[in-house]
Write a protein that holds these residues in place. Structure first.
Motif, PDB file in Angstrom:
ATOM      1  N   UNK A 126       5.343  -3.478   4.054  1.00  0.00           N
ATOM      2  CA  UNK A 126       4.492  -3.406   2.874  1.00  0.00           C
ATOM      3  C   UNK A 126       3.716  -2.101   2.808  1.00  0.00           C
ATOM      4  N   UNK A 127       4.180  -1.100   3.537  1.00  0.00           N
ATOM      5  CA  UNK A 127       3.586   0.231   3.506  1.00  0.00           C
ATOM      6  C   UNK A 127       4.642   1.261   3.137  1.00  0.00           C
ATOM      7  N   UNK A 128       4.264   2.230   2.312  1.00  0.00           N
ATOM      8  CA  UNK A 128       5.161   3.318   1.951  1.00  0.00           C
ATOM      9  C   UNK A 128       4.342   4.594   1.886  1.00  0.00           C
ATOM     10  N   UNK A 129       4.929   5.703   2.298  1.00  0.00           N
ATOM     11  CA  UNK A 129       4.235   6.985   2.275  1.00  0.00           C
ATOM     12  C   UNK A 129       5.136   8.008   1.601  1.00  0.00           C
ATOM     13  N   UNK A 130       4.540   8.970   0.911  1.00  0.00           N
ATOM     14  CA  UNK A 130       5.338   9.976   0.221  1.00  0.00           C
ATOM     15  C   UNK A 130       5.360  11.280   1.006  1.00  0.00           C
TER      16      UNK A 130
ATOM     17  N   UNK B 154       0.842  -1.193   0.000  1.00  0.00           N
ATOM     18  CA  UNK B 154       0.000   0.000   0.000  1.00  0.00           C
ATOM     19  C   UNK B 154       0.876   1.241   0.000  1.00  0.00           C
ATOM     20  N   UNK B 155       0.601   2.154  -0.926  1.00  0.00           N
ATOM     21  CA  UNK B 155       1.289   3.441  -0.981  1.00  0.00           C
ATOM     22  C   UNK B 155       0.319   4.537  -0.565  1.00  0.00           C
ATOM     23  N   UNK B 156       0.713   5.362   0.387  1.00  0.00           N
ATOM     24  CA  UNK B 156      -0.090   6.498   0.835  1.00  0.00           C
ATOM     25  C   UNK B 156       0.575   7.759   0.307  1.00  0.00           C
ATOM     26  N   UNK B 157      -0.064   8.418  -0.637  1.00  0.00           N
ATOM     27  CA  UNK B 157       0.504   9.625  -1.234  1.00  0.00           C
ATOM     28  C   UNK B 157      -0.113  10.845  -0.562  1.00  0.00           C
ATOM     29  N   UNK B 158       0.669  11.456   0.311  1.00  0.00           N
ATOM     30  CA  UNK B 158       0.190  12.591   1.090  1.00  0.00           C
ATOM     31  C   UNK B 158       0.356  12.314   2.561  1.00  0.00           C
TER      32      UNK B 158
ATOM     33  N   UNK C 294       9.251   8.120   0.709  1.00  0.00           N
ATOM     34  CA  UNK C 294       9.919   8.431  -0.548  1.00  0.00           C
ATOM     35  C   UNK C 294       9.076   9.429  -1.339  1.00  0.00           C
ATOM     36  N   UNK C 295       9.364   9.577  -2.650  1.00  0.00           N
ATOM     37  CA  UNK C 295       8.593  10.492  -3.496  1.00  0.00           C
ATOM     38  C   UNK C 295       7.359   9.785  -4.053  1.00  0.00           C
ATOM     39  N   UNK C 296       6.482  10.552  -4.677  1.00  0.00           N
ATOM     40  CA  UNK C 296       5.199  10.006  -5.139  1.00  0.00           C
ATOM     41  C   UNK C 296       5.353   8.874  -6.142  1.00  0.00           C
TER      42      UNK C 296
ATOM     43  N   UNK D 294       9.314  16.924   2.303  1.00  0.00           N
ATOM     44  CA  UNK D 294      10.127  17.612   3.312  1.00  0.00           C
ATOM     45  C   UNK D 294      11.002  16.606   4.065  1.00  0.00           C
ATOM     46  N   UNK D 295      12.281  16.882   4.126  1.00  0.00           N
ATOM     47  CA  UNK D 295      13.240  15.955   4.733  1.00  0.00           C
ATOM     48  C   UNK D 295      12.939  15.719   6.206  1.00  0.00           C
ATOM     49  N   UNK D 296      12.652  16.787   6.953  1.00  0.00           N
ATOM     50  CA  UNK D 296      12.412  16.642   8.385  1.00  0.00           C
ATOM     51  C   UNK D 296      11.141  15.847   8.669  1.00  0.00           C
ATOM     52  N   UNK D 297      10.102  16.093   7.876  1.00  0.00           N
ATOM     53  CA  UNK D 297       8.853  15.363   8.050  1.00  0.00           C
ATOM     54  C   UNK D 297       9.033  13.893   7.668  1.00  0.00           C
ATOM     55  N   UNK D 298       9.787  13.643   6.603  1.00  0.00           N
ATOM     56  CA  UNK D 298      10.048  12.263   6.171  1.00  0.00           C
ATOM     57  C   UNK D 298      10.765  11.482   7.269  1.00  0.00           C
ATOM     58  N   UNK D 299      11.746  12.101   7.902  1.00  0.00           N
ATOM     59  CA  UNK D 299      12.481  11.423   8.966  1.00  0.00           C
ATOM     60  C   UNK D 299      11.589  11.163  10.170  1.00  0.00           C
ATOM     61  N   UNK D 300      10.709  12.115  10.456  1.00  0.00           N
ATOM     62  CA  UNK D 300       9.750  11.940  11.559  1.00  0.00           C
ATOM     63  C   UNK D 300       8.859  10.725  11.311  1.00  0.00           C
ATOM     64  N   UNK D 301       8.372  10.577  10.080  1.00  0.00           N
ATOM     65  CA  UNK D 301       7.491   9.460   9.730  1.00  0.00           C
ATOM     66  C   UNK D 301       8.234   8.122   9.804  1.00  0.00           C
ATOM     67  N   UNK D 302       9.493   8.101   9.358  1.00  0.00           N
ATOM     68  CA  UNK D 302      10.286   6.861   9.429  1.00  0.00           C
ATOM     69  C   UNK D 302      10.465   6.420  10.880  1.00  0.00           C
ATOM     70  N   UNK D 303      10.829   7.372  11.721  1.00  0.00           N
ATOM     71  CA  UNK D 303      11.092   7.039  13.122  1.00  0.00           C
ATOM     72  C   UNK D 303       9.812   6.635  13.848  1.00  0.00           C
ATOM     73  N   UNK D 304       8.719   7.301  13.547  1.00  0.00           N
ATOM     74  CA  UNK D 304       7.472   7.071  14.266  1.00  0.00           C
ATOM     75  C   UNK D 304       6.776   5.786  13.844  1.00  0.00           C
ATOM     76  N   UNK D 305       6.810   5.477  12.537  1.00  0.00           N
ATOM     77  CA  UNK D 305       6.011   4.361  12.019  1.00  0.00           C
ATOM     78  C   UNK D 305       6.844   3.210  11.455  1.00  0.00           C
TER      79      UNK D 305
END
Length: 268
Positions: A30-34, A5-9, A53-55, A37-48
């Motif tokens: 099996x989950x990926x989100x786009x 599953x890809x979550x775009x947004x 990645x990109x869209x 913003x670098x800081x927000x991306x790192x927050x999502x990796x650490x939290x979930x």
């Protein structure tokens, strides 16, 4: 069967759905989100613990692609991912007013499209999703979408022609409940309660009444009649609401929301 599953947004609703899907037992691998913003991306990796990645990269190889962006951003997003989404995948749009034929005209033939209308209680796993299948959606794909969205609440399947009505009732519906609660709290304060006590009384009353309605077979009309004794306090309140046109006002409000949804969707 586990789907990728890809979550775009990665806004509030995007992260809400991501969290709900993870909480329902879907593996993080099996989950990926786009997210750009670098800081927000790192927050999502650490939290979930999911890939961020990109869209286009997120959409490539995904079985289900969730579009959780503003309606005005959907056409450009679809153009961006059109070459990445393979036939046989399912694209689910949660953007209000974007028609299935608009999405299908941008994506490749064979890409299944599902239009969904969520509402904000999905933030606590009590959302309502009205979903409509497009031209290429199989029963198996539809079942997978329903199962995924049930992680955030309840799901009903409707024809796309009914999406404006869904928007009027449930998409905008939480605001009607908050509006009622707001008036109940203000009325309690007018009657002599302090604001904190009035809020507790109104909030629990709305919650309890909703659970009674959801948990039984009685209609809303039957439940309302049962607590409205002739010439009692509730009767006095209901008579006043009727005199002020509240019942007709709510129905008119839903019609107005549905009409505005139709305007935003454009001609069929």
């Amino acid at each position: 069967m586990t789907h990728r599953i890809a979550v775009l947004g990665a806004g509030v609703m995007g992260e809400t759905l991501l969290s709900a899907i993870l909480s329902a037992g879907h593996p993080a691998r099996d989950l990926v989100i786009s997210e750009k913003r670098v800081d927000r991306a790192e927050e999502l990796r650490e939290k979930h613990g999911v890939e961020v990645t990109d869209n286009a990269t997120a959409a490539r190889g995904a079985d289900i692609v969730l579009l959780v962006v503003k309606p005005q951003d959907v056409p450009d997003l679809l153009e961006e991912i059109a070459d990445a989404v393979r036939p046989g995948s399912t694209v689910v749009s949660l953007a209000a007013g974007i028609r299935i034929d608009t999405m299908e005209s941008i994506l490749a033939d064979g890409v299944a499209v599902v239009r969904a209308m969520p509402n904000t209680p999905a933030l606590i796993g009590e959302g309502m999703f009205g979903i409509s299948p497009g031209t290429f959606v199989s029963d198996e794909q539809m079942a997978a979408v329903v199962s995924m969205l049930e992680a955030g609440g309840k799901v009903v399947v409707v024809d796309e022609s009914q999406q404006d009505a869904v928007t009027g009732v449930s998409g905008s519906g939480p605001a009607y409940v908050f509006y009622l609660a707001e008036a109940m709290i203000a009325g309690g304060v007018d009657a002599g309660l302090d604001p904190g006590t009035a809020r507790i009384l109104a909030t629990q009353t709305v919650l309890g009444a909703a659970q009674l309605l959801a948990g039984g077979e009685d209609t809303a009309e039957q439940l309302r009649a049962r607590v409205t004794s002739p010439h009692g306090t509730t009767h006095a309140a209901i008579v006043t609401l009727d005199e002020r046109g509240v019942h007709d006002g709510v129905r008119a409000a839903i019609a107005a929301a549905a009409a505005r949804s139709a305007e935003l969707s454009g001609p069929a």
